[in-house]
Design a protein around this motif. Sequence first.
Motif, PDB file in Angstrom:
ATOM      1  N   VAL A 104       0.753  -1.278   0.163  1.00  0.00           N
ATOM      2  CA  VAL A 104       0.061   0.047   0.055  1.00  0.00           C
ATOM      3  C   VAL A 104       0.890   1.166   0.038  1.00  0.00           C
ATOM      4  O   VAL A 104       0.704   2.109  -0.849  1.00  0.00           O
ATOM      5  CB  VAL A 104      -0.648   0.239   0.974  1.00  0.00           C
ATOM      6  CG1 VAL A 104      -1.682   1.215   1.307  1.00  0.00           C
ATOM      7  CG2 VAL A 104      -1.892  -1.224   1.010  1.00  0.00           C
ATOM      8  N   GLU A 105       1.851   1.332   0.957  1.00  0.00           N
ATOM      9  CA  GLU A 105       2.721   2.371   1.017  1.00  0.00           C
ATOM     10  C   GLU A 105       3.628   2.529  -0.116  1.00  0.00           C
ATOM     11  O   GLU A 105       3.693   3.774  -0.650  1.00  0.00           O
ATOM     12  CB  GLU A 105       3.584   2.549   2.281  1.00  0.00           C
ATOM     13  CG  GLU A 105       4.244   3.598   2.560  1.00  0.00           C
ATOM     14  CD  GLU A 105       5.341   3.491   3.702  1.00  0.00           C
ATOM     15  OE1 GLU A 105       5.958   4.674   4.301  1.00  0.00           O
ATOM     16  OE2 GLU A 105       5.505   2.363   4.045  1.00  0.00           O
ATOM     17  N   ALA A 106       4.150   1.429  -0.925  1.00  0.00           N
ATOM     18  CA  ALA A 106       4.909   1.482  -1.755  1.00  0.00           C
ATOM     19  C   ALA A 106       4.375   1.933  -3.053  1.00  0.00           C
ATOM     20  O   ALA A 106       4.711   2.836  -3.734  1.00  0.00           O
ATOM     21  CB  ALA A 106       5.556  -0.141  -2.268  1.00  0.00           C
ATOM     22  N   THR A 107       2.920   1.644  -3.335  1.00  0.00           N
ATOM     23  CA  THR A 107       2.396   1.866  -4.646  1.00  0.00           C
ATOM     24  C   THR A 107       2.328   3.653  -4.192  1.00  0.00           C
ATOM     25  O   THR A 107       2.255   4.278  -5.260  1.00  0.00           O
ATOM     26  CB  THR A 107       1.175   1.463  -4.926  1.00  0.00           C
ATOM     27  OG1 THR A 107       0.473   1.384  -3.549  1.00  0.00           O
ATOM     28  CG2 THR A 107       1.443  -0.040  -5.496  1.00  0.00           C
ATOM     29  N   SER A 108       1.931   4.014  -3.038  1.00  0.00           N
ATOM     30  CA  SER A 108       1.569   5.585  -2.895  1.00  0.00           C
ATOM     31  C   SER A 108       2.824   6.400  -3.173  1.00  0.00           C
ATOM     32  O   SER A 108       2.993   7.550  -3.866  1.00  0.00           O
ATOM     33  CB  SER A 108       1.195   5.759  -1.596  1.00  0.00           C
ATOM     34  OG  SER A 108       0.828   7.072  -1.413  1.00  0.00           O
ATOM     35  N   ILE A 109       4.079   5.800  -2.845  1.00  0.00           N
ATOM     36  CA  ILE A 109       5.427   6.325  -3.027  1.00  0.00           C
ATOM     37  C   ILE A 109       5.589   6.682  -4.515  1.00  0.00           C
ATOM     38  O   ILE A 109       5.985   7.401  -5.054  1.00  0.00           O
ATOM     39  CB  ILE A 109       6.499   5.509  -2.336  1.00  0.00           C
ATOM     40  CG1 ILE A 109       6.330   5.728  -0.905  1.00  0.00           C
ATOM     41  CG2 ILE A 109       7.891   6.053  -2.716  1.00  0.00           C
ATOM     42  CD1 ILE A 109       6.601   6.959  -0.246  1.00  0.00           C
ATOM     43  N   LEU A 110       5.448   5.337  -5.320  1.00  0.00           N
ATOM     44  CA  LEU A 110       5.549   5.227  -6.466  1.00  0.00           C
ATOM     45  C   LEU A 110       4.710   6.334  -7.360  1.00  0.00           C
ATOM     46  O   LEU A 110       5.382   7.105  -8.445  1.00  0.00           O
ATOM     47  CB  LEU A 110       5.208   3.974  -7.320  1.00  0.00           C
ATOM     48  CG  LEU A 110       6.323   2.831  -6.756  1.00  0.00           C
ATOM     49  CD1 LEU A 110       5.585   1.375  -7.277  1.00  0.00           C
ATOM     50  CD2 LEU A 110       7.728   2.999  -7.668  1.00  0.00           C
ATOM     51  N   ALA A 111       3.312   6.360  -6.939  1.00  0.00           N
ATOM     52  CA  ALA A 111       2.753   7.276  -7.640  1.00  0.00           C
ATOM     53  C   ALA A 111       3.344   8.910  -7.177  1.00  0.00           C
ATOM     54  O   ALA A 111       3.114   9.662  -8.154  1.00  0.00           O
ATOM     55  CB  ALA A 111       1.028   7.246  -6.887  1.00  0.00           C
ATOM     56  N   GLY A 112       3.764   9.133  -6.236  1.00  0.00           N
ATOM     57  CA  GLY A 112       4.300  10.491  -5.973  1.00  0.00           C
ATOM     58  C   GLY A 112       5.492  10.983  -6.849  1.00  0.00           C
ATOM     59  O   GLY A 112       5.525  11.749  -7.588  1.00  0.00           O
ATOM     60  N   TYR A 113       6.431   9.863  -7.390  1.00  0.00           N
ATOM     61  CA  TYR A 113       7.356  10.088  -8.331  1.00  0.00           C
ATOM     62  C   TYR A 113       6.778  10.109  -9.624  1.00  0.00           C
ATOM     63  O   TYR A 113       7.090  11.086 -10.234  1.00  0.00           O
ATOM     64  CB  TYR A 113       8.219   8.870  -8.094  1.00  0.00           C
ATOM     65  CG  TYR A 113       9.460   8.992  -7.097  1.00  0.00           C
ATOM     66  CD1 TYR A 113      10.446   9.836  -7.300  1.00  0.00           C
ATOM     67  CD2 TYR A 113       9.265   8.187  -5.839  1.00  0.00           C
ATOM     68  CE1 TYR A 113      11.354   9.774  -6.223  1.00  0.00           C
ATOM     69  CE2 TYR A 113      10.390   8.428  -4.848  1.00  0.00           C
ATOM     70  CZ  TYR A 113      11.278   9.251  -4.998  1.00  0.00           C
ATOM     71  OH  TYR A 113      12.053   9.205  -3.984  1.00  0.00           O
ATOM     72  N   GLU A 114       5.928   9.306  -9.946  1.00  0.00           N
ATOM     73  CA  GLU A 114       5.175   9.575 -11.176  1.00  0.00           C
ATOM     74  C   GLU A 114       4.647  10.933 -11.444  1.00  0.00           C
ATOM     75  O   GLU A 114       4.750  11.507 -12.409  1.00  0.00           O
ATOM     76  CB  GLU A 114       4.283   8.500 -11.649  1.00  0.00           C
ATOM     77  CG  GLU A 114       4.710   6.832 -11.574  1.00  0.00           C
ATOM     78  CD  GLU A 114       5.406   6.827 -13.141  1.00  0.00           C
ATOM     79  OE1 GLU A 114       5.255   7.587 -14.011  1.00  0.00           O
ATOM     80  OE2 GLU A 114       6.246   5.978 -13.150  1.00  0.00           O
ATOM     81  N   GLN A 115       3.837  11.466 -10.512  1.00  0.00           N
ATOM     82  CA  GLN A 115       3.084  12.682 -10.558  1.00  0.00           C
ATOM     83  C   GLN A 115       4.209  13.834 -10.614  1.00  0.00           C
ATOM     84  O   GLN A 115       3.818  14.882 -11.334  1.00  0.00           O
ATOM     85  CB  GLN A 115       2.561  12.912  -9.272  1.00  0.00           C
ATOM     86  CG  GLN A 115       1.151  13.885  -9.200  1.00  0.00           C
ATOM     87  CD  GLN A 115       0.419  13.999  -7.859  1.00  0.00           C
ATOM     88  OE1 GLN A 115       0.783  14.048  -6.900  1.00  0.00           O
ATOM     89  NE2 GLN A 115      -0.795  14.233  -8.334  1.00  0.00           N
ATOM     90  N   ALA A 116       5.160  13.501 -10.071  1.00  0.00           N
ATOM     91  CA  ALA A 116       6.292  14.636 -10.055  1.00  0.00           C
ATOM     92  C   ALA A 116       7.181  14.775 -11.436  1.00  0.00           C
ATOM     93  O   ALA A 116       8.050  15.312 -11.715  1.00  0.00           O
ATOM     94  CB  ALA A 116       7.374  14.486  -8.958  1.00  0.00           C
TER      95      ALA A 116
END
Length: 265
Positions: A104-116
């Motif tokens: 759960v936390e991992a995908t949220s972190i990945l999304a943060g990078y993708e969004q940036a």
Amino acid sequence: MAQPVSPSGLTKSPAIILVEPQMGENIGAAARAMANFGLVDLRLVNPRDGWPNERAIASASGATHITDRTRVYDTTEEAVADLSFVMATTRRERDMLKVVRGPVEATSILAGYEQAGSRTGLLFGRERWGLTNEEVALADEIVTLPVDPKFASLNIAQAVLVMSYEWRKVVLGEEEVTPFSTPDAIQAAPKADLIRMFEHLERALDAVNFFRPPEKKPSIVRNLRTMLQRAQFSEQEIRTLRGVIAALEKRETRPSAQKSDESAD
């Protein structure tokens, strides 16, 4: 470091990198899982049976928008070369100083990078023994699934499915979103219809000597009415149930909602 986010509507997604996959069926199943949850970038590192693979394409069940664009690399280094942030999936503790996250936390972190604007990827290892320490070392962080330690082995396509599902929840921006929802509440039948059904049922039960001993009939009737009332039957459901009771009474016709209570019962 990117922080956990829930960017609803995010169109980019991490690359799914399968390192030296052995079975075409697993590749296809992974592609199918990706398609189910909106990921599109599948990369293979030195697949044992080459690429394209007929078994993989068959197992993908029509996810051709992924299998047609799948890229093949000779080494893991080449597969991650254009990515800025990579997570390695592993079920084994590694002797490395790396952040370890759950899905759960991992995908949220990945999304943060993708969004940036940074490209990201998830590394998945071989079916039999996963990733080497050297391959894990290429990753920025580790993600591991909360499996039962007594049976921690997970099929590679299943692991892709779990991470793809968690990614989908992040993209939608909600913890639980389904493609269809519970139907609108059906209006409950009037109490008068419910009471007539109770009386009809009780007469039918009386006819077969259900209430034994007789002195317990009042309490049994109360319990039956309480149970049935909790269901909040619609008018159509009441008619259906009365038809069932009539059939058990061996009537030739069911009670009609258009008739009076006397003629119906």
